[in-house]
Design a protein around this motif. Structure first.
Motif, PDB file in Angstrom:
ATOM      1  N   ARG A  73     -19.897  65.226 -61.282  1.00 21.39           N
ATOM      2  CA  ARG A  73     -18.433  65.215 -60.911  1.00 21.39           C
ATOM      3  C   ARG A  73     -17.568  65.957 -61.253  1.00 21.39           C
ATOM      4  O   ARG A  73     -16.768  66.722 -60.663  1.00 21.39           O
ATOM      5  CB  ARG A  73     -18.001  63.658 -61.534  1.00 21.39           C
ATOM      6  N   VAL A  74     -17.644  66.537 -62.598  1.00 20.91           N
ATOM      7  CA  VAL A  74     -16.707  67.787 -62.836  1.00 20.91           C
ATOM      8  C   VAL A  74     -17.196  68.865 -62.507  1.00 20.91           C
ATOM      9  O   VAL A  74     -16.237  69.647 -62.060  1.00 20.91           O
ATOM     10  CB  VAL A  74     -16.947  67.803 -64.709  1.00 20.91           C
ATOM     11  N   PRO A  75     -18.469  69.416 -62.337  1.00 15.76           N
ATOM     12  CA  PRO A  75     -18.678  70.791 -61.851  1.00 15.76           C
ATOM     13  C   PRO A  75     -18.170  70.712 -60.338  1.00 15.76           C
ATOM     14  O   PRO A  75     -17.588  71.710 -59.629  1.00 15.76           O
ATOM     15  CB  PRO A  75     -20.391  70.788 -61.834  1.00 15.76           C
ATOM     16  N   VAL A  76     -18.442  69.500 -59.474  1.00 22.57           N
ATOM     17  CA  VAL A  76     -18.120  69.551 -58.139  1.00 22.57           C
ATOM     18  C   VAL A  76     -16.607  69.700 -57.926  1.00 22.57           C
ATOM     19  O   VAL A  76     -15.770  70.122 -57.174  1.00 22.57           O
ATOM     20  CB  VAL A  76     -18.805  68.301 -57.319  1.00 22.57           C
TER      21      VAL A  76
ATOM     22  N   GLY B 182     -22.643  87.856 -50.800  1.00 18.48           N
ATOM     23  CA  GLY B 182     -22.873  88.694 -49.532  1.00 18.48           C
ATOM     24  C   GLY B 182     -24.149  88.295 -48.923  1.00 18.48           C
ATOM     25  O   GLY B 182     -24.795  87.192 -49.112  1.00 18.48           O
ATOM     26  N   ARG B 183     -24.994  89.421 -48.008  1.00 21.15           N
ATOM     27  CA  ARG B 183     -26.259  89.045 -47.390  1.00 21.15           C
ATOM     28  C   ARG B 183     -27.380  88.628 -48.584  1.00 21.15           C
ATOM     29  O   ARG B 183     -28.242  88.202 -48.184  1.00 21.15           O
ATOM     30  CB  ARG B 183     -26.407  89.915 -46.540  1.00 21.15           C
ATOM     31  N   GLU B 184     -27.078  89.405 -49.658  1.00 26.87           N
ATOM     32  CA  GLU B 184     -28.141  89.065 -50.799  1.00 26.87           C
ATOM     33  C   GLU B 184     -28.107  87.897 -51.390  1.00 26.87           C
ATOM     34  O   GLU B 184     -29.134  87.645 -52.465  1.00 26.87           O
ATOM     35  CB  GLU B 184     -27.969  90.344 -51.779  1.00 26.87           C
ATOM     36  N   ALA B 185     -26.965  87.004 -51.124  1.00 26.10           N
ATOM     37  CA  ALA B 185     -26.799  85.741 -51.972  1.00 26.10           C
ATOM     38  C   ALA B 185     -28.081  84.899 -51.454  1.00 26.10           C
ATOM     39  O   ALA B 185     -28.726  84.733 -50.636  1.00 26.10           O
ATOM     40  CB  ALA B 185     -25.627  85.103 -51.456  1.00 26.10           C
ATOM     41  N   GLN B 186     -28.594  84.348 -52.907  1.00 27.23           N
ATOM     42  CA  GLN B 186     -29.717  83.360 -52.825  1.00 27.23           C
ATOM     43  C   GLN B 186     -29.446  81.931 -53.706  1.00 27.23           C
ATOM     44  O   GLN B 186     -28.837  82.133 -54.393  1.00 27.23           O
ATOM     45  CB  GLN B 186     -31.102  84.170 -53.412  1.00 27.23           C
ATOM     46  N   PRO B 187     -29.833  81.146 -52.976  1.00 30.00           N
ATOM     47  CA  PRO B 187     -29.590  79.795 -53.791  1.00 30.00           C
ATOM     48  C   PRO B 187     -30.463  79.682 -55.219  1.00 30.00           C
ATOM     49  O   PRO B 187     -31.468  79.946 -55.198  1.00 30.00           O
ATOM     50  CB  PRO B 187     -30.109  78.665 -52.626  1.00 30.00           C
ATOM     51  N   LEU B 188     -29.629  78.998 -56.164  1.00 22.48           N
ATOM     52  CA  LEU B 188     -30.371  78.943 -57.133  1.00 22.48           C
ATOM     53  C   LEU B 188     -30.726  80.248 -57.860  1.00 22.48           C
ATOM     54  O   LEU B 188     -31.713  80.443 -58.868  1.00 22.48           O
ATOM     55  CB  LEU B 188     -31.513  78.065 -57.393  1.00 22.48           C
ATOM     56  N   ALA B 189     -30.030  81.336 -57.710  1.00 23.13           N
ATOM     57  CA  ALA B 189     -30.447  82.868 -58.302  1.00 23.13           C
ATOM     58  C   ALA B 189     -30.185  82.735 -59.564  1.00 23.13           C
ATOM     59  O   ALA B 189     -30.396  83.414 -60.417  1.00 23.13           O
ATOM     60  CB  ALA B 189     -29.650  83.808 -57.592  1.00 23.13           C
ATOM     61  N   ILE B 190     -29.031  81.622 -59.932  1.00 27.21           N
ATOM     62  CA  ILE B 190     -28.564  81.534 -61.550  1.00 27.21           C
ATOM     63  C   ILE B 190     -30.133  81.198 -62.463  1.00 27.21           C
ATOM     64  O   ILE B 190     -29.884  82.083 -63.573  1.00 27.21           O
ATOM     65  CB  ILE B 190     -27.786  80.234 -61.610  1.00 27.21           C
ATOM     66  N   LEU B 191     -31.213  80.819 -61.860  1.00 28.30           N
ATOM     67  CA  LEU B 191     -32.157  80.659 -62.652  1.00 28.30           C
ATOM     68  C   LEU B 191     -33.042  82.130 -63.202  1.00 28.30           C
ATOM     69  O   LEU B 191     -33.496  82.110 -64.339  1.00 28.30           O
ATOM     70  CB  LEU B 191     -33.240  79.803 -61.930  1.00 28.30           C
TER      71      LEU B 191
ATOM     72  N   HIS C 232     -20.978  79.682 -56.089  1.00 25.98           N
ATOM     73  CA  HIS C 232     -22.030  79.746 -55.101  1.00 25.98           C
ATOM     74  C   HIS C 232     -23.256  78.778 -55.670  1.00 25.98           C
ATOM     75  O   HIS C 232     -23.880  78.172 -54.700  1.00 25.98           O
ATOM     76  CB  HIS C 232     -22.463  81.289 -55.068  1.00 25.98           C
ATOM     77  N   GLU C 233     -23.225  78.727 -56.768  1.00 25.21           N
ATOM     78  CA  GLU C 233     -24.534  77.947 -57.658  1.00 25.21           C
ATOM     79  C   GLU C 233     -24.004  76.500 -57.716  1.00 25.21           C
ATOM     80  O   GLU C 233     -24.953  75.925 -57.649  1.00 25.21           O
ATOM     81  CB  GLU C 233     -24.629  78.607 -58.861  1.00 25.21           C
ATOM     82  N   ILE C 234     -22.782  76.198 -57.981  1.00 28.10           N
ATOM     83  CA  ILE C 234     -22.772  74.686 -58.202  1.00 28.10           C
ATOM     84  C   ILE C 234     -23.111  73.929 -56.915  1.00 28.10           C
ATOM     85  O   ILE C 234     -23.721  72.995 -57.253  1.00 28.10           O
ATOM     86  CB  ILE C 234     -21.246  74.286 -58.586  1.00 28.10           C
ATOM     87  N   PRO C 235     -22.643  74.294 -55.752  1.00 28.74           N
ATOM     88  CA  PRO C 235     -22.951  73.547 -54.334  1.00 28.74           C
ATOM     89  C   PRO C 235     -24.497  73.735 -54.302  1.00 28.74           C
ATOM     90  O   PRO C 235     -25.432  72.718 -53.949  1.00 28.74           O
ATOM     91  CB  PRO C 235     -22.489  74.277 -53.321  1.00 28.74           C
ATOM     92  N   SER C 236     -25.228  74.650 -54.718  1.00 28.74           N
ATOM     93  CA  SER C 236     -26.707  74.899 -54.713  1.00 28.74           C
ATOM     94  C   SER C 236     -27.347  73.754 -55.764  1.00 28.74           C
ATOM     95  O   SER C 236     -28.271  73.143 -55.244  1.00 28.74           O
ATOM     96  CB  SER C 236     -27.149  76.243 -55.035  1.00 28.74           C
TER      97      SER C 236
END
Length: 414
Positions: A384-387, A213-222, A366-370
């Motif tokens: 290659r595999v994640p994408v 949603g609106r709270e999504a942040q790129p590389l929030a996985i970190l 969300h995070e693989i493309p980031s």
């Protein structure tokens, strides 16, 4: 048998006055019968006795107290001439309102299952999640805030509008849970340690709002990985004396052992090269052992996947972040490419559990493309595999991609 002075055929309307007989007490009778101290049949709109006496039959809502056949009047509803009857009594402990109780019910019937691994002999956690965690929650408000916030988030994730959890209310639950948890960690009261550990686990689910949603942040996985690692940190800091074993929640933190040598052999060769190719002049050279450790534990996922899509695999996926060395977490937060590549492959495994772990839904997509966008073309050969996994939703297809095992009849690899 005839009564004295009245024939048996005398209609009720002709004999409104009759000898009182023994009867069971009623608490919902009309006002007239109560005044005359006779049994009321509670007929609507008028009971038989008032009808026979040609009186206006008036029903009143009984006073508060034990009511075997009714429930108390609900707050906010005006009293009516007819009694309001609930099918179940509404028990609301101090400090909690009706919405809290609905969410607590939803947690104990539905939400808890997203942290369960089923009937594993090594980890039978259903009763712990439904009973022990809730017991600790009533004694520790910060854990109750987390439970209610997680349930509110789950309700809205499933779009269960009839349960009535406004988005702002969900946000308030979550903010309160994070704040009260922070204060409890700072207080470091040994009596709260079991509840703190349970809360740290549930917060890993509650905090996944940053991926959607609106709270999504790129590389929030970190930052999210830091929360997972924090579970192990709290275990180390509290040192968990016998109090932890007697608290009933120890089984929540069972982590399956792994044969790291066998796990490393199951890794794809190109992943092993991530660490093997680091030379002495590379800035990552001091992290070679750290990368190997992260890769070995990632290999345990490949090894388990080769045995099948079972509950043990889901448990290994869930606990993988807790095995990561602190130096690896720091390297990832510094955006070091090799650490991000390893995390991208872990995220492919995360896609295998989203059907049962709703709070993980959308994280990988969300995070693989980031990660791919941040690393750019120079590292795309290792992604290659994640994408490719982004295009897949079927678990067997994802498993084949990870194991490099294309289905029969598919095009040969180039």
């Amino acid at each position: 048998m005839e009564r004295i002075g009245l024939p048996a055929t005398t209609p009720l309307a002709d004999k409104p006055f009759h000898t009182k007989r023994a009867h069971r007490k009623t608490r919902a009778g009309c006002r007239n019968c109560k005044a005359r101290k006779v049994k009321c049949d509670e007929g609507r709109p008028g009971c038989r006795a008032c009808t026979a006496r040609n009186q206006t039959c008036i029903y009143t809502i009984p006073p508060k107290g034990p009511k075997p056949s009714s429930a108390p009047e609900q707050p906010g509803r005006p009293a009516s001439s007819a009694m309001t009857v609930l099918h179940e009594p509404l028990f609301i402990p101090a400090r909690h309102d009706e919405l809290d109780m609905r969410l607590l019910w939803f947690y104990t019937t539905t939400t808890y299952t997203s942290f369960s691994t089923g009937g594993l002999r090594q980890r039978s956690v259903d009763i712990v999640l439904k009973v022990n965690v809730v017991q600790h929650a009533f004694a520790n408000p910060f854990l109750m805030d987390c439970v209610l916030g997680l349930a509110a988030m789950h309700v809205n994730h499933l779009k269960l509008r009839h349960l009535g959890v406004p988005a702002l209310k969900e946000l308030a639950y979550r903010a309160r849970a994070l704040e009260t948890y922070r204060r409890a960690v700072e207080a470091a009261d040994p009596a709260t340690f079991p509840a703190l550990l349970a809360c740290s686990l549930l917060l890993c689910g509650l905090s996944t709002h940053v991926f959607r949603g609106r709270e999504a942040q790129p590389l929030a996985i970190l930052d999210w990985m830091v929360l997972w690692k924090g579970i192990g940190t709290i275990v180390e800091v509290t040192r968990l004396p016998l109090r932890f074993q007697s608290s009933g929640i120890a089984t929540l933190f069972f982590r399956p052992d792994a044969d790291l040598d066998a796990s490393a052999q199951r890794l794809p060769g190109y992943l092993l090269s991530i660490a093997a190719s680091i030379s002495a002049g590379d800035p990552d050279f001091p992290l070679v052992a750290t990368y190997y450790a992260a890769l070995q534990h990632l290999g345990s996922l490949y090894l388990e996947l080769a045995r099948g899509l079972g509950q043990m695999l889901l448990l290994r996926i869930a606990t993988y972040p807790t095995f990561l060395p602190a130096a690896f977490i720091n390297a990832a937060r510094e955006r070091r490419p090799r650490a991000l590549v390893i995390l991208a492959h872990y995220l492919v495994f995360v896609k295998l559990r989203v059907k049962t772990r709703w709070w993980m839904d959308g994280i990988s997509d969300h995070e693989i493309p980031s990660i791919a966008a941040f690393l750019g073309p120079a590292w795309e050969h290792l992604l290659r595999v994640p994408v490719a996994a982004l295009q897949l939703t079927d678990h067997e297809d994802i498993a084949r991609l990870l194991l490099d095992d294309p289905p029969i009849g598919s095009a040969p690899k180039t």
